[in-house]
Design an enzyme around this catalytic site. Structure first.
Site, PDB file in Angstrom:
ATOM      1  N   HIS A 179       0.986  -1.040  -0.161  1.00  0.00           N
ATOM      2  CA  HIS A 179       0.304  -0.077   0.135  1.00  0.00           C
ATOM      3  C   HIS A 179       1.071   1.111   0.198  1.00  0.00           C
ATOM      4  O   HIS A 179       1.985   1.481   0.903  1.00  0.00           O
ATOM      5  CB  HIS A 179      -0.905   0.201   1.074  1.00  0.00           C
ATOM      6  CG  HIS A 179      -1.921   1.096   1.636  1.00  0.00           C
ATOM      7  ND1 HIS A 179      -2.688   1.123  -0.023  1.00  0.00           N
ATOM      8  CD2 HIS A 179      -1.833   2.229   2.248  1.00  0.00           C
ATOM      9  CE1 HIS A 179      -3.737   2.340   0.510  1.00  0.00           C
ATOM     10  NE2 HIS A 179      -2.798   3.032   2.523  1.00  0.00           N
ATOM     11  N   ASP A 181       0.937   5.270  -0.218  1.00  0.00           N
ATOM     12  CA  ASP A 181       0.344   5.789  -0.413  1.00  0.00           C
ATOM     13  C   ASP A 181       1.011   7.435  -1.397  1.00  0.00           C
ATOM     14  O   ASP A 181       2.050   7.380  -0.618  1.00  0.00           O
ATOM     15  CB  ASP A 181       0.337   7.142   1.448  1.00  0.00           C
ATOM     16  CG  ASP A 181      -0.989   6.038   2.178  1.00  0.00           C
ATOM     17  OD1 ASP A 181      -2.188   5.292   1.825  1.00  0.00           O
ATOM     18  OD2 ASP A 181      -0.320   5.443   2.937  1.00  0.00           O
ATOM     19  N   ASP A 293      -7.486   1.704   2.674  1.00  0.00           N
ATOM     20  CA  ASP A 293      -7.198   2.292   3.202  1.00  0.00           C
ATOM     21  C   ASP A 293      -8.061   3.562   3.711  1.00  0.00           C
ATOM     22  O   ASP A 293      -8.329   3.813   4.790  1.00  0.00           O
ATOM     23  CB  ASP A 293      -5.876   2.789   3.110  1.00  0.00           C
ATOM     24  CG  ASP A 293      -5.124   3.244   4.650  1.00  0.00           C
ATOM     25  OD1 ASP A 293      -6.398   2.889   5.650  1.00  0.00           O
ATOM     26  OD2 ASP A 293      -4.854   3.660   4.237  1.00  0.00           O
ATOM     27  N   ASP A 430       1.883  -1.292   4.329  1.00  0.00           N
ATOM     28  CA  ASP A 430       2.570  -0.163   3.637  1.00  0.00           C
ATOM     29  C   ASP A 430       3.237  -0.103   3.242  1.00  0.00           C
ATOM     30  O   ASP A 430       3.957  -0.823   4.530  1.00  0.00           O
ATOM     31  CB  ASP A 430       2.137   0.882   4.939  1.00  0.00           C
ATOM     32  CG  ASP A 430       0.591   0.904   5.680  1.00  0.00           C
ATOM     33  OD1 ASP A 430      -0.878   0.839   4.830  1.00  0.00           O
ATOM     34  OD2 ASP A 430       0.326   2.520   6.357  1.00  0.00           O
ATOM     35  N   HIS A 568      -6.054   9.543  -0.505  1.00  0.00           N
ATOM     36  CA  HIS A 568      -7.258   8.848   1.041  1.00  0.00           C
ATOM     37  C   HIS A 568      -6.238   9.949   2.457  1.00  0.00           C
ATOM     38  O   HIS A 568      -6.816  10.261   3.007  1.00  0.00           O
ATOM     39  CB  HIS A 568      -7.386   8.361   1.344  1.00  0.00           C
ATOM     40  CG  HIS A 568      -6.577   7.392   1.491  1.00  0.00           C
ATOM     41  ND1 HIS A 568      -5.949   6.497   0.519  1.00  0.00           N
ATOM     42  CD2 HIS A 568      -5.944   6.949   2.504  1.00  0.00           C
ATOM     43  CE1 HIS A 568      -5.101   5.336   0.686  1.00  0.00           C
ATOM     44  NE2 HIS A 568      -4.501   5.664   1.788  1.00  0.00           N
TER      45      HIS A 568
HETATM   46 ZN   LIG Z   1      -3.122   5.141   2.954  1.00  0.00          ZN
END
Ligand SMILES: [Zn+2]
Length: 1144
Positions: A179, A181, A293, A430, A568
């Site tokens: 994951h 971000d 998420d 993550d 997000h």
């Molecule tokens: Zn995230």
């Protein structure tokens, strides 16, 4: 124009002559006493009763409609169509003698109902059948949170291993994922360099090592960055890994978008950015959606994914009590459909993950202590450990039987929560797989476990690495989708444990939430203008339409900045301070570059056909919205005009597909002015003083307001001329000014000798043609009157503190210290400006400069009260500020909030839930209603809202929280900046006995007024000031639209920059909004005519050549469908979204 200069010269001479006479006589009484008469006229208007005012409104409306009709007629002469027999002519200027060649085509008969045919799946007269309705589930859930043992939020799962046999094996797909971000603790670039790049580089090597290995990837923003760094042979390897199904791109969005604050058009853009990148570089079409998420799930997301052609979706962050209930009923897989869908047309197959998190301890089964032992990154030496204090061990020949049994037990237990024998086991977290050894330990150890399980026939399991779509395909092979339940509704407000409701992020960092909407509106304007320029065939210059450079590239880059922010941790306001600054700077740059595209296109429109294309580096217009920095308040230009330079040309663009008649305001350096319309005819304008500090008013800055009439997708010129005081025509009206609670003397500014100042205050009213607003002596709204009905509407501000203890409010969580307490306001200076076009009340309260304006216009701005709150809580601490509107509307415990500006859901305030759980996202609007009356609040920024008492709506404006809320961010939210929020408040009465939806329908719909007022609030007219003041024979107006759509149709996107099979296409997206017409009267339907459900796309485009082709397409333009005749009429059902591609 030479004539104009002559007139100006003659005018100057007259001015001189008059001044000279004044000097001679020193008799000031020669000035006509115009103010008295016009103020008097307005005062007189005030006493007209309501019907009289409405009649006036109707007359005004016809006048404004006529003007737009004239512009359209003028367009037919000025911009001849390709097949038209009308001579192109040399006419470039419309003069006063201009006569329309035929009556303007604006008097279409207004529909009094929403028309749609029987084939539509749309149903509102009864509640469409569904197996699971989320609001109904909320009514029955206890939300009691008992301790479930190892699965804390569930129960003790027991399975019988004999449930599986040779014919009935458990099929397990272990799906490795990472994951990433695009911005959170680090900026997207920082993450890319420090982590993501390595993850993807390792992926190429490690997937090639063994064809059984699989991996999925979601975020195309990162993938695109990485692609740029790859050599050609590496790119070929990536393509091969995708071809042989080792690598799957899931969702394929630019980011994994937030679902609470994001506007649906921005979600569409962020998905389209990713999908178009995949199409262009990998010829790839995503099939399954992966959203592990985002903090709560919107019902708009499945609608958009379905329209984009995706087949499956996986979601994760859903309230633990909801997860438990769905798990108990083995309903964690369902067909998610829209709340009004009666045929299943909008269904998409969805899996909800059952446990607390998407990390490895919470994905193999119910017991995190055991699952953690199968996260081999937590082997000693890798820098991670298991909080449950049992570390993983490397799998070897000795321990593999026992380890396999242990893991399989978890898989079996997890599998018992689902209807099929197919099991999905995500394996990641993550930024995982960033080091080569991590790939080795995970893939090696798992392969040993798989080999053992698969060869040990008594285990009755078939296990392998898989992609997400491998899993969904296996489920579909085992059971028909019709065996799964249908579900309607959404998954807000999310709680991960206890009373930790994630409703803080609906409001955190509100200045950037507002900036998001501003950027979206600029992108809409810029892409529409650019597409129209392209279709106009005017720009032959490469810099305009070249995808790799020029204006198309500029808009494309702006879309990427907007897309990135939909992440997000972006629009949610949950990133670290320096990351927030990074998003802000990217959005600021995007706003500036779209402003530049807009001003270039405005110039192209008004240059007229055949003109030379100007160079790219010329600024023809300044957009009247100056942004010095991402965290500063936007400012307006002051138009400096006077005897030296007496003229300012203005252009106004309307990005909406219906004509607008709205009040626009500019700042000018003198109060002595006149405003001319596109025919050089004087029009009514209102001049108001500008308050600076307290009650002092500027002597160098005045606000001039007038009603602009701008056709659909059109642009119209206006002129502001500076005059000498005595030249001011009767069309220029000066506001009356009153200042209450003012002890000291006030210096009146030039042009406003009669300022009314009073040391005390009483209650007072302001009004327009529809509404009278009453205020208390503090200048706060007290009541609204429409027709003969007065409804108390008390406005106040209230604050929340952060509760004490170890767990306190932060960027994500709203954990208040109790009910809100009202802000204490003792006395404040109240400033009231009144005039024929607008009336404004300004009060400075603690933390808020509160401005309420009533526009007296026949447009959408005249339908309600506009509220501007300039919020500044920089100096507070652990403080959340809310605005409340309290009425006597019998709304019981119900209220309605929108999702992503696309749809509205009914909410119920539950006493069994804590206060923060009753907060919902308010993306564009919220309302409360009873049998007769509805109060709607529209917002220009996504924020959190609630109705915590009957008759009340409460909106959170800003929050400053000094501590982290232990969700990984590692900081509080203390980087607050002064932020300007804009709201519109609409009070409406039902015009007749009427029900739009059945009483128990879980959905709501905006009124006609709320819809147009929201559209115009989110897409303000673009105000532009021409930089040179020479009259170069520019066209006075431009409009491509021959027939307006009904206002129920919107044009979310009309864009260039689409490349399909190496050819350039124009993308068109249309949406049809369902409206609640119970509140619409005859005049309103005349003001805002509805469609009959049909639309002709060519009616909004410039004349097109015969060979132009139009095809239907999926929403992100990946699936090109059947061709349609561009001149034919297309039907759309209410709530439908339809995309098209157009090829010249
Ligand atoms: Zn995230």
């Amino acid at each position: 124009m030479r004539v104009r200069k002559a007139v100006a010269l003659f005018g100057s001479f007259l001015i001189f002559l008059v001044c000279f006479m004044i000097y001679l006589t020193l008799d000031l009484t020669v000035f006509p006493n115009r103010k008295t008469s016009i103020v008097q006229e307005f005062q007189d208007n005030k006493w007209l009763h309501f019907e009289g005012r409405l009649k006036q409104l109707e007359n005004d409306l016809n006048k404004h409609h006529e003007e737009v009709g004239e512009i359209k007629q003028a367009m037919k002469i000025l911009v001849p169509s390709t097949d038209s027999s009308i001579s192109s002519g040399k006419a470039k200027k419309i003069n006063d003698n201009f006569v329309p060649i035929e009556p303007p085509n604006t008097n279409r008969m207004p529909n009094s109902e929403i028309i749609y045919n029987d084939s539509c799946s749309f149903q509102i007269n009864s509640v469409p059948r569904t197996n699971i309705q989320m609001l109904d589930m909320y009514k029955t859930l206890k939300f009691d949170n008992p301790d479930g043992g190892v699965w804390k939020q569930g129960w003790k799962i027991q399975v019988d291993p004999l449930s599986w046999n040779k014919q009935h094996k458990l099929k397990v797909f272990v799906v490795p994922h990472s994951h990433n971000d695009p911005g959170w603790l680090k900026t997207v670039e920082e993450y890319y360099l420090s982590q993501t790049k390595h993850i993807l580089n390792n992926m190429i090597v490690k997937l090639q090592d063994d064809p059984r290995r699989k991996f999925i990837w979601a975020e195309i923003s990162y993938f695109a960055m990485w692609w740029e760094d790859l050599e050609q042979d590496q790119r070929e390897i990536v393509k091969r890994l995708i071809r042989n199904n080792q690598l799957e791109i899931v969702t394929g969005g630019w980011v994994m978008n937030d679902e609470a604050n994001s506007h649906w058009i921005s979600i569409m853009h962020q998905m389209t950015e990713g999908h178009q990148w995949l199409e262009l570089n990998l010829n790839y079409t995503p099939k399954s959606h992966w959203s592990i998420d985002p903090f709560g799930m919107s019902a708009t997301q499945p609608m958009l994914l379905k329209q984009m052609g995706l087949q499956n979706m996986l979601i994760q962050r859903v309230h633990y009590s909801v997860k438990k209930q769905l798990a108990l009923d083995t309903n964690l897989e369902f067909r998610w459909k829209q709340i009004w869908d009666n045929t299943g047309a909008t269904e998409i197959f969805t899996q909800l993950m059952p446990f607390y998190s998407y990390d490895i301890p919470h994905t193999c089964g119910p017991d995190p202590k055991i699952c953690c032992q199968f996260d081999f990154k937590r082997l000693p030496g890798h820098g991670l450990h298991c909080p449950w204090k049992v570390a993983p061990q490397p799998i070897n020949d000795v321990n593999v039987p026992q380890k396999a049994e242990m893991l399989l037990d978890q898989y079996r237990k997890k599998s018992s929560l689902y209807k099929t024998n197919v099991l999905l086991v995500p394996l990641g977290d993550d930024f995982r797989y960033n080091h080569p050894t991590e790939w080795d330990v995970q893939y090696h150890n798992y392969q040993k476990l798989f080999d053992f399980m698969n060869s040990n026939l008594k285990m009755h399991v078939q296990i392998q690495f898989g992609t997400l779509t491998d899993y969904f395909n296996a489920v579909r092979a085992e059971k028909p989708l019709s065996d799964f339940p249908t579900l309607t509704g959404d998954f807000f407000t999310y709680a991960d444990r206890n009373d930790h409701y994630w409703s803080g992020y609906y409001t955190s960092r509100p200045i950037y939430k507002r900036m998001d909407r501003v950027l979206l509106s600029y992108i809409r304007s810029a892409e529409i203008m650019l597409a129209l320029s392209y279709l106009n065939k005017k720009p032959n210059s490469k810099w305009i339409t070249n995808n790799a450079a020029g204006l198309t590239k500029a808009v494309s880059e702006a879309r990427k900045a907007l897309s990135l922010f939909q992440h997000h941790d972006g629009i949610t306001g949950t990133a670290k301070d320096h990351v927030v600054v990074d998003y802000g700077e990217k959005m600021l740059q995007a706003i500036k570059s779209t402003q530049n595209v807009i001003q270039h296109c405005a110039n192209l429109f008004l240059l007229g056909p055949g003109a030379d294309i100007p160079a790219i580096d010329i600024v023809h217009y300044n957009i009247d919205d100056i942004r010095h920095s991402h965290d500063a308040l936007p400012e307006k230009h002051t138009i400096t005009i006077g005897p030296e330079l007496s003229i300012k040309r203005i252009a106004i663009f309307n990005s909406l597909p219906f004509a607008r008649h709205e009040v626009v305001s500019f700042m000018v350096s003198t109060p002595f002015i006149e405003v001319l319309n596109f025919k050089n005819k004087k029009i009514r304008c209102q001049v108001s003083p500008v308050f600076e500090y307290g009650s002092s008013m500027s002597n160098s800055k005045y606000q001039v307001s007038f009603i602009a009439n701008v056709p659909a997708l059109g642009i119209v010129s206006y002129t502001i001329n500076a005059l000498l005081e005595f030249e001011v025509p009767r069309e220029t009206v000066y506001s009356s000014v009153k200042i209450f609670n003012q002890y000291a003397e006030v210096q009146p500014p030039t042009g406003f000798p009669n300022i009314h100042v009073s040391p005390s205050a009483s209650e007072f009213t302001i009004q327009n043609a529809r509404i009278t607003a009453a205020f208390n002596s503090l200048g706060l709204l007290k009541a609204l009157k429409i027709a003969t009905h007065t409804v108390p509407v008390h406005l106040d501000f209230a604050k929340y503190g952060a509760r004490y203890g170890a767990e306190r409010s932060g960027a994500y969580l709203f954990l208040p210290d109790g009910d809100a307490t009202p802000l204490h306001i003792e006395s404040t200076i109240v400033k009231v400006i009144e005039g024929p076009l607008l009336s404004t009340v300004i009060v400075q309260l603690p933390y808020v400069q509160h401005t309420v304006t009533l526009f007296n216009s026949p447009g959408a701005d005249g339908l309600g009260l506009q509220i501007q709150n300039l919020v500044d809580i920089e100096k507070s601490s652990n403080f959340e500020l809310a605005m409340r509107l309290s009425t006597n509307i019998n709304s019981t415990n119900q209220y309605f909030t929108d999702l992503n500006g696309y749809q509205i859901l009914r909410r119920v305030r539950f006493a069994k839930l804590p206060l923060q759980a009753n907060y919902y996202p308010m993306s564009t609007m919220a309302y409360i209603e009873d049998k007769t009356t509805r109060l709607t609040v529209l917002t220009g920024s996504p924020l959190g809202c609630a109705s915590l008492r009957e008759g009340q709506i409460e909106i959170m404006l800003d929050r400053k929280l000094n501590q982290d809320d232990h969700l990984g961010l590692g900081q509080g939210v203390t980087d607050n900046h002064p932020t300007r929020h804009i709201f519109r408040v609409l009070l409406e009465r039902k015009t007749h006995r009427c029900e739009t939806t059945s009483d128990d329908h879980p959905s709501g719909f905006p009124t006609l007024s709320a819809h147009v007022a929201s559209q115009t609030l989110l897409n303000p007219l673009v105000l532009m000031l021409r930089t040179d003041d020479d009259d170069l024979g520019m066209l006075p107006a431009y409009s491509p639209v021959t027939t307006d759509f009904g206002v129920d149709f919107t044009l979310p996107s009309l864009r260039t920059g689409l490349t399909i099979d190496e050819k350039n296409y124009i993308g068109v997206v249309l949406q049809r909004q369902h409206l609640d017409l119970c509140f619409a009267d005859r005049i309103l339907l005349q003001q805002f005519p509805l469609s009959d459900g049909k639309i002709n796309i060519s009616a909004i485009l410039p004349p097109l050549e015969e060979q132009v082709k139009l095809n239907k397409s999926s929403l992100s333009f990946l699936h090109i469908k059947e061709g349609v005749d561009i001149r034919s009429v297309i039907s759309m059902c209410p709530m439908d979204i339809q995309a098209f591609v157009l090829k010249r």
